[in-house]
Design a protein around this motif. Structure first.
Motif, PDB file in Angstrom:
ATOM      1  N   ASP A   1     -69.277  48.307  53.370  1.00  0.00           N
ATOM      2  CA  ASP A   1     -68.889  47.053  52.363  1.00  0.00           C
ATOM      3  C   ASP A   1     -69.155  47.476  50.818  1.00  0.00           C
ATOM      4  N   THR A   2     -70.266  48.316  50.786  1.00  0.00           N
ATOM      5  CA  THR A   2     -70.400  49.042  49.402  1.00  0.00           C
ATOM      6  C   THR A   2     -69.409  49.910  48.788  1.00  0.00           C
ATOM      7  N   ILE A   3     -68.817  50.636  49.694  1.00  0.00           N
ATOM      8  CA  ILE A   3     -67.567  51.483  49.533  1.00  0.00           C
ATOM      9  C   ILE A   3     -66.387  50.636  48.998  1.00  0.00           C
ATOM     10  N   ASN A   4     -66.278  49.635  49.956  1.00  0.00           N
ATOM     11  CA  ASN A   4     -64.957  49.174  49.824  1.00  0.00           C
ATOM     12  C   ASN A   4     -64.844  48.057  48.362  1.00  0.00           C
ATOM     13  N   ILE A   5     -66.287  47.685  48.023  1.00  0.00           N
ATOM     14  CA  ILE A   5     -66.365  46.831  46.868  1.00  0.00           C
ATOM     15  C   ILE A   5     -65.874  47.883  45.845  1.00  0.00           C
ATOM     16  N   ALA A   6     -66.565  49.155  45.697  1.00  0.00           N
ATOM     17  CA  ALA A   6     -66.312  50.027  44.787  1.00  0.00           C
ATOM     18  C   ALA A   6     -64.698  50.466  44.669  1.00  0.00           C
ATOM     19  N   LYS A   7     -63.993  50.549  45.894  1.00  0.00           N
ATOM     20  CA  LYS A   7     -62.740  50.899  45.783  1.00  0.00           C
ATOM     21  C   LYS A   7     -61.894  49.640  45.245  1.00  0.00           C
ATOM     22  N   LYS A   8     -62.083  48.491  45.501  1.00  0.00           N
ATOM     23  CA  LYS A   8     -61.481  47.373  45.154  1.00  0.00           C
ATOM     24  C   LYS A   8     -61.656  47.334  43.486  1.00  0.00           C
ATOM     25  N   PHE A   9     -62.753  47.581  43.111  1.00  0.00           N
ATOM     26  CA  PHE A   9     -63.216  47.751  41.460  1.00  0.00           C
ATOM     27  C   PHE A   9     -62.296  48.757  40.904  1.00  0.00           C
ATOM     28  N   ILE A  10     -62.341  50.011  41.579  1.00  0.00           N
ATOM     29  CA  ILE A  10     -61.559  51.027  40.942  1.00  0.00           C
ATOM     30  C   ILE A  10     -59.961  50.897  40.833  1.00  0.00           C
ATOM     31  N   GLN A  11     -59.502  49.778  42.157  1.00  0.00           N
ATOM     32  CA  GLN A  11     -58.217  49.856  42.115  1.00  0.00           C
ATOM     33  C   GLN A  11     -57.903  48.700  41.168  1.00  0.00           C
TER      34      GLN A  11
ATOM     35  N   ASP B   1     -74.093  49.774  19.501  1.00  0.00           N
ATOM     36  CA  ASP B   1     -74.046  48.515  20.298  1.00  0.00           C
ATOM     37  C   ASP B   1     -74.805  48.700  21.773  1.00  0.00           C
ATOM     38  N   ARG B   2     -75.156  47.762  22.223  1.00  0.00           N
ATOM     39  CA  ARG B   2     -75.656  47.929  23.721  1.00  0.00           C
ATOM     40  C   ARG B   2     -75.130  46.668  24.381  1.00  0.00           C
ATOM     41  N   TYR B   3     -74.670  46.783  25.449  1.00  0.00           N
ATOM     42  CA  TYR B   3     -74.096  45.613  26.482  1.00  0.00           C
ATOM     43  C   TYR B   3     -74.764  45.765  27.972  1.00  0.00           C
ATOM     44  N   LYS B   4     -74.966  44.784  28.559  1.00  0.00           N
ATOM     45  CA  LYS B   4     -75.698  44.844  29.972  1.00  0.00           C
ATOM     46  C   LYS B   4     -75.058  43.477  30.794  1.00  0.00           C
ATOM     47  N   GLY B   5     -75.213  43.482  31.859  1.00  0.00           N
ATOM     48  CA  GLY B   5     -74.667  42.249  32.567  1.00  0.00           C
ATOM     49  C   GLY B   5     -74.133  42.403  33.836  1.00  0.00           C
ATOM     50  N   GLU B   6     -73.538  41.263  34.130  1.00  0.00           N
ATOM     51  CA  GLU B   6     -72.977  41.313  35.744  1.00  0.00           C
ATOM     52  C   GLU B   6     -71.773  41.274  35.358  1.00  0.00           C
TER      53      GLU B   6
ATOM     54  N   TYR C   1     -73.179  46.685  44.483  1.00  0.00           N
ATOM     55  CA  TYR C   1     -73.872  46.482  45.960  1.00  0.00           C
ATOM     56  C   TYR C   1     -73.290  45.964  46.801  1.00  0.00           C
ATOM     57  N   PRO C   2     -73.680  45.940  47.979  1.00  0.00           N
ATOM     58  CA  PRO C   2     -72.825  45.476  49.286  1.00  0.00           C
ATOM     59  C   PRO C   2     -72.760  44.022  49.203  1.00  0.00           C
ATOM     60  N   ASP C   3     -73.403  43.272  48.496  1.00  0.00           N
ATOM     61  CA  ASP C   3     -73.256  41.641  48.367  1.00  0.00           C
ATOM     62  C   ASP C   3     -72.211  41.310  47.425  1.00  0.00           C
ATOM     63  N   GLY C   4     -71.470  42.411  46.820  1.00  0.00           N
ATOM     64  CA  GLY C   4     -70.328  42.231  45.903  1.00  0.00           C
ATOM     65  C   GLY C   4     -70.765  42.100  44.281  1.00  0.00           C
ATOM     66  N   LYS C   5     -71.865  42.073  44.237  1.00  0.00           N
ATOM     67  CA  LYS C   5     -72.387  42.173  42.690  1.00  0.00           C
ATOM     68  C   LYS C   5     -72.132  43.557  42.106  1.00  0.00           C
ATOM     69  N   ILE C   6     -71.837  43.443  40.821  1.00  0.00           N
ATOM     70  CA  ILE C   6     -71.708  44.684  40.138  1.00  0.00           C
ATOM     71  C   ILE C   6     -72.307  44.594  38.707  1.00  0.00           C
TER      72      ILE C   6
END
Length: 134
Positions: A42-52, A102-107, A88-93
């Motif tokens: 699941d984590t691998i597939n979420i990462a791939k979708k993000f990269i896509q 500047d500093r940035y952080k978040g979901e 993460y496998p639950d879809g959170k990035i």
């Protein structure tokens, strides 16, 4: 080596990412995650979708795993230009970025326009980064 994930990646960035991911995860399949954090499909597939979802003409990130099984993606120009994602496998990035002072952080949430602008700023495309910071 078997293809990791449900779908194949096609674009230049996607292919570079897949190559990095395969090289990094290959030892994990060989030793059944004894010495390397296991990463779920699941984590691998979420990462791939993000990269896509990224422009395919940008450089691929460095890929690693975290102790909690997340996939980490990092673009690093120098100590003042860096962005890192934890997927993460639950879809959170989650992301953390340093761009000059500047500093940035978040979901990262859909649409990813804000984090795309941060990535482009780190790798030298210099878009106008929105003023809102988390």
């Amino acid at each position: 080596m078997k293809e990791l994930g449900i779908f194949m990646l096609q674009g230049k960035l996607e292919k570079e990412f897949q190559s990095s991911l395969d090289a990094f995860l290959e030892p994990a399949t060989a030793i059944e995650c004894e010495n390397i954090p296991c990463v779920s499909e699941d984590t691998i597939n979420i990462a791939k979708k993000f990269i896509q979802s990224l422009p395919q003409d940008i450089e691929a990130p460095d890929v690693s795993t975290q102790l909690d099984g997340a996939i980490a993606l990092e673009w690093y120009e120098n100590a003042d230009k860096i962005i890192s994602f934890s997927i993460y496998p639950d879809g959170k990035i989650y992301y953390v970025a340093i761009i000059d002072e500047d500093r940035y952080k978040g979901e990262a949430t859909l649409p990813y326009d804000f984090v795309f602008d941060l990535i482009l700023k780190v790798i030298g495309h210099n878009p106008d980064v929105p003023e809102s910071k988390n």
